[in-house]
Structure formats: structure tokens, C-alpha cells
Motif scaffolding. Structure first.
Motif, mmCIF file in Angstrom:
data_model
loop_
_atom_site.group_PDB
_atom_site.id
_atom_site.type_symbol
_atom_site.label_atom_id
_atom_site.label_comp_id
_atom_site.label_asym_id
_atom_site.label_seq_id
_atom_site.Cartn_x
_atom_site.Cartn_y
_atom_site.Cartn_z
ATOM 1 N N LEU A 509 0.800 -1.228 0.000
ATOM 2 C CA LEU A 509 0.000 0.000 0.000
ATOM 3 C C LEU A 509 0.835 1.281 0.000
ATOM 4 N N LEU A 510 2.143 1.191 -0.096
ATOM 5 C CA LEU A 510 2.965 2.402 -0.015
ATOM 6 C C LEU A 510 2.604 3.460 -1.065
ATOM 7 N N PRO A 511 2.248 3.107 -2.307
ATOM 8 C CA PRO A 511 1.825 4.173 -3.234
ATOM 9 C C PRO A 511 0.599 4.936 -2.736
ATOM 10 N N TYR A 512 -0.312 4.251 -2.056
ATOM 11 C CA TYR A 512 -1.482 4.925 -1.482
ATOM 12 C C TYR A 512 -1.055 5.862 -0.358
ATOM 13 N N TYR A 513 -0.194 5.372 0.553
ATOM 14 C CA TYR A 513 0.331 6.234 1.612
ATOM 15 C C TYR A 513 1.036 7.457 1.030
ATOM 16 N N SER A 525 -4.234 17.957 4.033
ATOM 17 C CA SER A 525 -5.139 16.901 4.471
ATOM 18 C C SER A 525 -4.464 16.006 5.511
ATOM 19 N N THR A 526 -5.286 15.255 6.234
ATOM 20 C CA THR A 526 -4.742 14.278 7.167
ATOM 21 C C THR A 526 -4.403 12.989 6.428
ATOM 22 N N VAL A 527 -3.479 12.232 6.990
ATOM 23 C CA VAL A 527 -3.166 10.892 6.493
ATOM 24 C C VAL A 527 -3.956 9.868 7.303
ATOM 25 N N ILE A 528 -3.862 9.965 8.617
ATOM 26 C CA ILE A 528 -4.670 9.158 9.527
ATOM 27 C C ILE A 528 -5.769 10.056 10.078
ATOM 28 N N ARG A 529 -6.984 9.555 10.116
ATOM 29 C CA ARG A 529 -8.095 10.383 10.587
ATOM 30 C C ARG A 529 -9.103 9.521 11.349
ATOM 31 N N PRO A 530 -9.847 10.133 12.271
ATOM 32 C CA PRO A 530 -10.909 9.401 12.956
ATOM 33 C C PRO A 530 -12.119 9.232 12.044
ATOM 34 N N LEU A 531 -13.017 8.352 12.420
ATOM 35 C CA LEU A 531 -14.170 8.073 11.576
ATOM 36 C C LEU A 531 -15.015 9.320 11.331
ATOM 37 N N PHE A 532 -15.098 10.208 12.344
ATOM 38 C CA PHE A 532 -16.004 11.340 12.171
ATOM 39 C C PHE A 532 -15.515 12.353 11.137
ATOM 40 N N LYS A 539 -23.301 10.591 15.245
ATOM 41 C CA LYS A 539 -22.907 10.862 16.629
ATOM 42 C C LYS A 539 -22.040 9.755 17.215
ATOM 43 N N THR A 540 -22.309 8.527 16.848
ATOM 44 C CA THR A 540 -21.550 7.408 17.410
ATOM 45 C C THR A 540 -20.067 7.525 17.102
ATOM 46 N N THR A 541 -19.732 8.035 15.914
ATOM 47 C CA THR A 541 -18.318 8.104 15.530
ATOM 48 C C THR A 541 -17.521 9.065 16.404
ATOM 49 N N LEU A 542 -18.183 9.982 17.103
ATOM 50 C CA LEU A 542 -17.470 11.018 17.846
ATOM 51 C C LEU A 542 -16.672 10.467 19.018
ATOM 52 N N ASP A 543 -17.028 9.281 19.494
ATOM 53 C CA ASP A 543 -16.353 8.695 20.651
ATOM 54 C C ASP A 543 -15.428 7.547 20.273
ATOM 55 N N ILE A 544 -15.260 7.279 18.993
ATOM 56 C CA ILE A 544 -14.489 6.113 18.561
ATOM 57 C C ILE A 544 -13.051 6.502 18.259
ATOM 58 N N TYR A 545 -12.113 5.753 18.835
ATOM 59 C CA TYR A 545 -10.704 5.975 18.514
ATOM 60 C C TYR A 545 -9.913 4.669 18.407
ATOM 61 N N LEU A 546 -10.494 3.539 18.786
ATOM 62 C CA LEU A 546 -9.781 2.271 18.686
ATOM 63 C C LEU A 546 -9.896 1.654 17.297
ATOM 64 N N GLN A 547 -10.514 2.357 16.387
ATOM 65 C CA GLN A 547 -10.434 2.053 14.963
ATOM 66 C C GLN A 547 -10.211 3.386 14.252
ATOM 67 N N PHE A 548 -9.497 3.372 13.154
ATOM 68 C CA PHE A 548 -9.121 4.620 12.489
ATOM 69 C C PHE A 548 -9.093 4.419 10.988
ATOM 70 N N LEU A 549 -9.019 5.523 10.277
ATOM 71 C CA LEU A 549 -8.987 5.496 8.825
ATOM 72 C C LEU A 549 -7.618 5.924 8.314
ATOM 73 N N ILE A 550 -7.151 5.246 7.278
ATOM 74 C CA ILE A 550 -5.994 5.697 6.511
ATOM 75 C C ILE A 550 -6.564 6.396 5.283
ATOM 76 N N GLY A 551 -6.432 7.738 5.248
ATOM 77 C CA GLY A 551 -7.153 8.474 4.236
ATOM 78 C C GLY A 551 -8.642 8.244 4.425
ATOM 79 N N PRO A 552 -9.423 8.396 3.375
ATOM 80 C CA PRO A 552 -10.868 8.193 3.521
ATOM 81 C C PRO A 552 -11.333 6.760 3.316
ATOM 82 N N HIS A 553 -10.420 5.835 2.934
ATOM 83 C CA HIS A 553 -10.885 4.590 2.329
ATOM 84 C C HIS A 553 -10.499 3.299 3.036
ATOM 85 N N ILE A 554 -9.528 3.311 3.942
ATOM 86 C CA ILE A 554 -9.103 2.076 4.613
ATOM 87 C C ILE A 554 -9.372 2.222 6.101
ATOM 88 N N MET A 555 -10.088 1.257 6.662
ATOM 89 C CA MET A 555 -10.349 1.259 8.096
ATOM 90 C C MET A 555 -9.521 0.155 8.756
#
Length: 749
Positions: A509-513, A525-532, A539-555
Motif C-alpha cells: 500500500l505504499l503508493p497509497y500512503y 489533508s490528514t493521512v490518519i483520521r478518525p471516523l467522524f 454521533k456514534t463516531t465522535l467517541d471512537i478511537y480504537l479504529q481509524f482510517l488511513i485516508g478516507p478509504h481504509i479502516m
């Protein structure tokens, strides 16, 4: 409230959904305003595993707030704003249940900047436009990295590298901690234990392995034999007590030390000269790791330094009583520690005296312009800037600076690791919070010491941390001399195999990174971002941090609990697919249980994405010669799009000179075609590379064949999955292409 050495402002918050502020340790991403806690912001040599509610290495007085719909129970409107207090003095902040925010600082001015977004990504883009966009890292630095404080000699380092290579562990960077130095002094090499290190570094270069070495800012008090100190005194580079140039003397690794003042031109020239000469004559490094730059001084104000028995040195810096070292309001960064000491804690503990003078001479007063009291939090920032300029002169290519202490804007020159953590599941969880926060702070190239710096991880913990760390933007396994070795190949073969599997996904995935880092560098832009960030009205996404997104597309949903073989994760709206099986997750806006055997880290792909990939190899020197691929993840309408940025991975002026490649990809099920459109074609090497494979998720109407360049290719369903694989496309990367298909077979029948 305004008094001498005390400024306080209280504001009512539009909602309780507040995030950010740093660098300090907290155990949730969203602050709990109802706890009504106070947090300190002040750069100090304090590990992340210290007592709860403590400040750490950097200063980032920036927060973001998700606004709520008026007269609702915290339902987010989807609009976010950010606020920066541009102030380098010690400060603290606290929350009230109103909800409200109180900020107190002991100097400077209340200089606020407000970023109106309204989307979360736009807030960070606006913020980084002001403070400086983050670095475009050299491509090799995206690879996995090995480090340890405690290589006893060059043979030891060589053994670790060779065993990882022999085990098939991919990695790109080897670090040299203070072990390589002669008596822990900068710009020296241990003449016995690391005598041939430069020769070995040259050998590593031939095989695609880069080397980063550590430098600390402080210089030993040796006015007779140590040239950096001798020249530094002659050139007036060190911080002094007063305008009479009596030098501040603290304690660090080599013993009693002086501290360069990176605010002055003469210091920057001196620092640059020593870096350039050291690289030319002694050690051909590829990047610099600048540590202890809060600045750290061992046991200031205490009777003895902690390592006095090791060094036979009993001296410590004692700061005088005055309004700078003992201000009327000490902030949480000092009084937090009163109950841990047999005296009142002081701001100068573990660092240098606040009353010290810094900066160029003010011609009006004939004194340096600044008090350390006012610019303490800028020490690491000023060293980082000077190091950036020095490396450009010394190497004339993109390099990497890894800085421990950071301030607002440090990301335009450096990356950051989160400092001395511990091998605990708790610390692993905290790293997820810090990773997101530093993306907000404009330093997306960041990560924690994988498997923990201190203490001994269990085999399972290190496996799980390596799986998580494989997706940190900055991915490095590092630990200290008191712990057992924990590099991947030091574990049993079964564990190594699992670690390699995670790293293999990263390298693919390095080309995506790299494309995400291009967008961070050019757009903020962010590289790593929270779901929200992607689902701001959920509203549920506002408290989630034990899962994260790489860009908008990989969780990524890492396992962060001992013995766990499942994870409970939240599925926001839109199509999500299991990375390994291609199955559609049959849920939206609800929690699900995902199986997570020890061998895998749960990964989900979002519908609508096209992700560029490249063939796997043991480091990026070789992976960059491999064919590209596309992971195509269809949304509910059978559409997907993506892009790829690529260049030589090391030139300084890639963006300004437009000497890069950029392409967009569009999949349309309605039109039965994949379009590859080359927008920038100024990286000549792309003519030698090919796009050779497509991996497709969510394709339920699969044709028997596809057409491209008057050739036919045939989709194949991967065994025991719902993933379609197409190989042997052999499309040259520097040309536009259209792939079409017909003769649809409905896979649902």
C-alpha cells in the motif's frame, strides 16, 4: 483575566465534542468535559507512561470542536471549527460541564486564530495553511524501520540486521542511538565498538537500507579537547545566564553540558557546519534523529543526577529563585508533581532555568531578545528548523528529521515519534489517540515505538503491536538497553511470519500512503483520521478511537487487548468490505463483531475507492521497480475512483518543478469501463513501469473477458473469497488507458 505573568480566558463551548490540545497523555480521543480536569502544556522530558494527566515533549495549543445541532442532545451538525492559541509560554487548560473551556498562560499574548471549516478535513487544511504544510517524506522513510538503544557494538547491530533480512522481514531504515558515539558525545564515533560503522553504512546503502543517527542538542563541558564546544564558545552559540555570557550548564548523557541557542544565526551556522562535516568525514547518514530537545537536563534542582553512579558526576543545575523560575502561577505542568516530590515542583525541573537569556542581541538593550521563560516550548522547534536547513546543504536530497520535541509548525520540517512508552496494552491504545492528534497538529508522519520502548512485551503483545505499527505512518520498532531485544526476527518463527504478513500489506500500500502524504504536503489533508472526519453527522463516531482510517478509504481495527480474538467495531454508513475475503459487511451505522485470529489485523475497505498498490519487496529500493496494481472497491452504484502521485522519492523540488507523475482512475459499471488518465507525466521512470493487476471488491456482474489495447484479459475469482483478480495487463504507466468489458454474468444468480 489579565495580570502580570498570568492571562486567563474562559469561553463557553458550542458542544461538548472537543478534541486536541497536546502533548499530554489522556485515555480517550474526545475530552470528557464533565470530569472538569486541568491539563498542562509544557515541553519536558517526560515519558508517555508517566502518571496520568501529565504533559510531555511538545506544545500544541490547538483544539477542534464538532458543533451540535442546537437544542439537541449533542447530535452533531457535521460542522467543525478549530482554534489555535499561538503562545509559547507554559499554559494549562481545563473544562467545565457547561460545557466551557478555560485557558491560562503565564506570558505572551492571547493571540487566537479560528478556522471555520466547515468540514473536519477543511479545518485541518486551513490550520496547516497557516502554520506550514507537512513534509513530503522521502519514499524510503515510509518503509519499516529498526532501532534499539543498546547495540553493544557494530557486530551486534549487524547481527540484528542480518537475522531480520534472513527471516524475510522487510525494512528500509536502520537507526544508530547514542551507542555509536564516543562517550555519548555528538559528532563522534566510538573508536572501539563502532570503528567501521561508516563502511558498514555504505554496504547497507548498496542493498537499499538507509541509516539515521541520533544527535542530542547539548554539548559536553570540555573546553580543552572537544572541538564542537571549543568552537561553540568561540562563536558564542550557547545559552547564557545573562548578557555577560556566563553559560548555563546542565547535565545530560555525556555529563555536564552546554545548550546551543538555535535562535541565533551564529548557532545555526555552527550546527550546520558540524552536521555537514560529520557526514562528509565520519558517517554518511541519510537522516537525523534529534532527541532530548525540550531541552532535557537531568535532575535540575535536585541534589544528584539520576545516573550519578554510572557517570561519577554529582553536579546538577540549580535554578535561582526568581519570578521566571518561580512565577506566581506555576501551571499544571509544575504543580501536578508536587505530591511526587519532597519540595514544590518547578517549571525548570528536568530542563534548564527559565531565567536564561536567548536570541540575537537587541541593539537597544544590548541584551539577548528572549527569556527562556517565553521561548522554552520553541527549543525543539528552533533546533528542527536549523537541522532542516543543515541537511539540505549536507545532502541536497529529501532527508528525514525525527524530532522528540515539537511546536506549532514543526511538521513542515520533521516527523515525530511519541517518545518513551512502555510495553503495555494501555500504551498501545494511547498511541492511537496520539496518532490522530498529531495529524491534527500538522505532523502526520508520526508513530509510537512499536512493542514499547520500556519493559518487556509478551509475544502476543508484540505481534499485535507489529500488526498495528505496520499501519502507523511512521513505523519503527525501538526499545531500550534494559529490555530484551524485540525486533521481529528475535521472536519465534511463527510470530515472525505474522509480523511479516502485516508488513507485506503495508509495503503493497505504499503508493497509497505516498499519495496521501502528497495531499498532506500540498493541501494540508490528514493521512490518519478518525471516523467522524468522513462521517461527521454520525454521533456514534465522535467517541471512537480504537479504529481509524488511513485516508478516507481504509479502516483499521487493531486488537488492543490481551487474548482477544475478536474486535467490536462500528460500521458507519456506506459499503465496507473485508480486506481478506471481499465479503460485504452486512451492517450500517451499527456495531459488529469481527473475527480477529492472531494471524490477522481486521482491515475494511470503503466502497467507492481505487487504491494504488505496488509489488512487494524487502525494501523500497526493490519494490519501486515492481509492477503497480489497483484495488478497486465498488460502492452501491458500482462506481469507484482514486489517484496516484509518484516521483523519484527523494528530490527536494519535486512539487515546485512539477517533476512528478500524477494519474486519476475512474471505474464506471454503468459504462463498463475503467479509465486511467495521466495528468502529470514528468517522472521519466514511469515509462519503465507497468500496471499489471486489478483486484476488485463488490463486483457482482462479472464479465467473461475484458478488453484493453486490442488484447483480452480474463477475470478470476480468488479461491474461497468474493474478490475478483485480473492479471497480466502489462499497461505502461505513462500512457492513458481504457479497460472495457461486456458479456456480463450476474454473480447473484
Amino acid at each position: 483575566m489579565l495580570h502580570n505573568q498570568f492571562l486567563q480566558i474562559v469561553t463557553r463551548l458550542q458542544s461538548s465534542h472537543i478534541y486536541g490540545f497536546g502533548e499530554n497523555n489522556h485515555d480517550t480521543l474526545k475530552h470528557n468535559v464533565y470530569e472538569q480536569k486541568t491539563w498542562g502544556i509544557f515541553a519536558r522530558d517526560q515519558s508517555t507512561n508517566w502518571e496520568p494527566n501529565t504533559n510531555h515533549y511538545g506544545s500544541h495549543p490547538f483544539y477542534v470542536l464538532m458543533e451540535q445541532i442546537p437544542n439537541t442532545d449533542g447530535i452533531p451538525s457535521g460542522h467543525m471549527h478549530g482554534v489555535l492559541l499561538l503562545n509559547s509560554n507554559a499554559m494549562d487548560y481545563s473544562f467545565g460541564s457547561t460545557p466551557s473551556l478555560t485557558i491560562r498562560t503565564i506570558g505572551g499574548i492571547l493571540d487566537f486564530f479560528i478556522f471555520l471549516g466547515p468540514t473536519p478535513e477543511q479545518v485541518i487544511q486551513q490550520y496547516t495553511w497557516l502554520i506550514g504544510r507537512s513534509i513530503l517524506p522521502p519514499y524510503w522513510s515510509l518503509g519499516f524501520q529498526l532501532s534499539r538503544w543498546g547495540y553493544s557494538n557494530l557486530n551486534h547491530m549487524q547481527t540484528v540486521i542480518e537475522r531480520n533480512h534472513d527471516a524475510g522481514v522487510p525494512f528500509d531504515v536502520q537507526y544508530a542511538d547514542i551507542d555509536y558515539m564516543d562517550s555519548k558525545k555528538d559528532f563522534t564515533i566510538d573508536p572501539i565498538h563502532f570503528r567501521r560503522i561508516n563502511e558498514y553504512v555504505s554496504q547497507l546503502h548498496q542493498h537499499g537500507i538507509r541509516t539515521i543517527v541520533i544527535l542530542d542538542p547539548s554539548m559536553i563541558d570540555d573546553k580543552d579537547n572537544y572541538a564542537p564546544t571549543i568552537e561553540g564558545i568561540q562563536e558564542d552559540v550557547f545559552i547564557s545566564w545573562d548578557h555577560k555570557k556566563k553559560l548555563i550548564k546542565g547535565v545530560c548523557w555525556p555529563g555536564n553540558v552546554f545548550f546551543p541557542d538555535f535562535f541565533t544565526h551564529q548557532t545555526q551556522v555552527w550546527w550546520s557546519r558540524w552536521i555537514k562535516n560529520f557526514r562528509q568525514v565520519n558517517l554518511t547518514f541519510d537522516g537525523l534523529w534529534i532527541d532530548m530537545n525540550e531541552p532535557a537536563s537531568f535532575n535540575t534542582n535536585d541534589p544528584l543526577p539520576w545516573n550519578w553512579m554510572e557517570t561519577n558526576n554529582s553536579y546538577t543545575l540549580k535554578c535561582p529563585q526568581n519570578l521566571f523560575d518561580d512565577p506566581p502561577y506555576r501551571t499544571k505542568a509544575a504543580f501536578r508533581y508536587d505530591d511526587k516530590m519532597n519540595r514544590s515542583a518547578r517549571l525548570s525541573d528536568r530542563t534548564i532555568c527559565m531565567s536564561a537569556l536567548q536570541g540575537e542581541i537587541n541593539p537597544t538593550t544590548d541584551r539577548p531578545k528572549y527569556r527562556h521563560y517565553d521561548v522554552h516550548n520553541l527549543y525543539g522547534w528552533s533546533e528542527t528548523r536549523a537541522t532542516w536547513n543543515a541537511l539540505q546543504l549536507a545532502i541536497n536530497k529529501r532527508s528525514l528529521i525525527l524530532s522528540r520535541s515539537t511546536f506549532v509548525g514543526s511538521g513542515q520540517w520533521s516527523s515525530h515519534w511519541f517518545g518513551d512508552n512502555e510495553a503495555t496494552w494501555h500504551e498501545m491504545k494511547r498511541s492511537l489517540i496520539m496518532m490522530i492528534e498529531f495529524n491534527w497538529f500538522g505532523i502526520p508522519f508520526s508513530g509510537a515505538d512499536i512493542c514499547g520502548f520500556d519493559k518487556l512485551p509478551s509475544e502476543e503483545m508484540c505481534i499485535r503491536w507489529m500488526q498495528l505499527g505496520a499501519f502507523y505512518p511512521f513505523s519503527r520498532n525501538h526499545n531500550n538497553r534494559k529490555a530484551f531485544e524485540q525486533d521481529p526476527a528475535s521472536w519465534p518463527a511463527s510470530a515472525v511470519s505474522i509480523m511479516i504478513s502485516a508488513l507485506r500489506i503495508r509495503y503493497t500500500l505504499l503508493p497509497y500512503y505516498y499519495t496521501l502524504f502528497y495531499k498532506a504536503h500540498t493541501q494540508g489533508s490528514t493521512v490518519i483520521r478518525p471516523l467522524f472526519h468522513e462521517f461527521p453527522t454520525d454521533k456514534t463516531t465522535l467517541d471512537i478511537y480504537l479504529q481509524f482510517l488511513i485516508g478516507p478509504h481504509i479502516m483499521i481495527a487493531p486488537v488492543t487487548d490481551d487474548g482477544a480474538r475478536q474486535v467490536r467495531l462500528y460500521i458507519p454508513s456506506s459499503h465496507w468490505y473485508d480486506y481478506y475475503t471481499g465479503s460485504l459487511i452486512q451492517a450500517q451505522q451499527q456495531f459488529v463483531i469481527i473475527e480477529a485470529p492472531l494471524e490477522t489485523i481486521p482491515i475494511l475497505l470503503r466502497g467507492g475507492a481505487i487504491l494504488p498498490t505496488q509489488g512487494y519487496a524487502l525494501n523500497t529500493k526493490y519494490s519501486r521497480t515492481k509492477p503497480f496494481g489497483l484495488i478497486i472497491v465498488l460502492n452501491a452504484n458500482g462506481q469507484a475512483e482514486g489517484d496516484l502521485f509518484y516521483d523519484d522519492g527523494e528530490s527536494l523540488d519535486t512539487i515546485d518543478s512539477e517533476s512528478y507523475y500524477y494519474a486519476s482512475f475512474t471505474w464506471s459499471s454503468d459504462n463498463s469501463q475503467l479509465s486511467i488518465n495521466v495528468i502529470k507525466n514528468n517522472y521519466a521512470h514511469m515509462s519503465e513501469l507497468i500496471l499489471d493487476s486489478l483486484v476488485i471488491y463488490g463486483w457482482n456482474r462479472i464479465p467473461t473477458r475484458m478488453h484493453v489495447n486490442n488484447n483480452q484479459v480474463y477475470p478470476i475469482m480468488r479461491l474461497h473469497t468474493e474478490i475478483v483478480h485480473i492479471e497480466k495487463l502489462a499497461l505502461v504507466m505513462n500512457k492513458n488507458h481504457i479497460v472495457t468489458w461486456d458479456e456480463i454474468v450476474d454473480n447473484d444468480d
